[in-house]
Write an enzyme that holds these catalytic residues in place. Sequence first.
Site, mmCIF file in Angstrom:
data_model
loop_
_atom_site.group_PDB
_atom_site.id
_atom_site.type_symbol
_atom_site.label_atom_id
_atom_site.label_comp_id
_atom_site.label_asym_id
_atom_site.label_seq_id
_atom_site.Cartn_x
_atom_site.Cartn_y
_atom_site.Cartn_z
ATOM 1 N N CYS A 171 13.044 7.758 11.291
ATOM 2 C CA CYS A 171 13.825 9.097 10.671
ATOM 3 C C CYS A 171 13.944 9.436 9.417
ATOM 4 C CB CYS A 171 15.412 9.314 11.514
ATOM 5 S SG CYS A 171 16.100 10.906 11.189
ATOM 6 N N HIS B 283 16.535 28.904 2.205
ATOM 7 C CA HIS B 283 17.692 28.187 1.674
ATOM 8 C C HIS B 283 18.772 27.493 3.033
ATOM 9 C CE1 HIS B 283 17.390 30.278 -2.461
ATOM 10 N NE2 HIS B 283 16.131 29.331 -2.142
ATOM 11 N N GLU C 274 3.466 23.356 4.244
ATOM 12 C CA GLU C 274 4.595 22.707 3.889
ATOM 13 C C GLU C 274 4.301 22.254 2.289
ATOM 14 O OE1 GLU C 274 6.114 19.645 6.139
ATOM 15 O OE2 GLU C 274 4.625 18.433 5.517
HETATM 16 ZN ZN LIG Z 1 9.103 17.564 5.120
#
Ligand SMILES: [Zn+2]
Length: 167
Positions: free
Chosen positions: A31, A75, A154
Amino acid sequence: MQRRGEFRVSVTKDYLVFASAHFVTFAGHRCEGLHGHNYRAHVTVEGALDEESWLVFDFVVLKRIMRRLCEEIDHKVLLPLHNPKLQVEEEGESVTVAYEGKPRYVFPRVDCALLPVPNTTVEMLAELLTCRLRAELQTKGARGLTAIEMEIEENFGQSAIYRVPLP
Ligand SMILES: [Zn+2]
């Protein structure tokens, strides 16, 4: 003039971004730690030309919807509600997150976006934003659209693309 080609219109703007925190779980027992990205959305819609306005879809409407969808998760800490390894629970003003039963984070509720996805990968974010856009387009009575394609980046040069044909 006989038209043989097809049209699609595409929008990506400086404001179609969301700066959000997340972490991803991987196969096995891995994770990620919490971190953030400046995500950017790039949407394309395909469809028949409206032969009154000679356009596929109004850019202004598309930009307005996409801006709102991005602002909803800007945000925020993006948390998946359907990840079997994560237990995400609202407790009053807080959200607690446990990984495989072990407490990991507590966030203020107002700073979280609880998302109906199994993991906050760009793939799942692209699919989610496509579903939300599609629902908005339906309420706006958009006709003649044949597909939506959503790219979520991203990082520079690192993105996922989801494309769904519309019935
Ligand atoms: Zn990431």
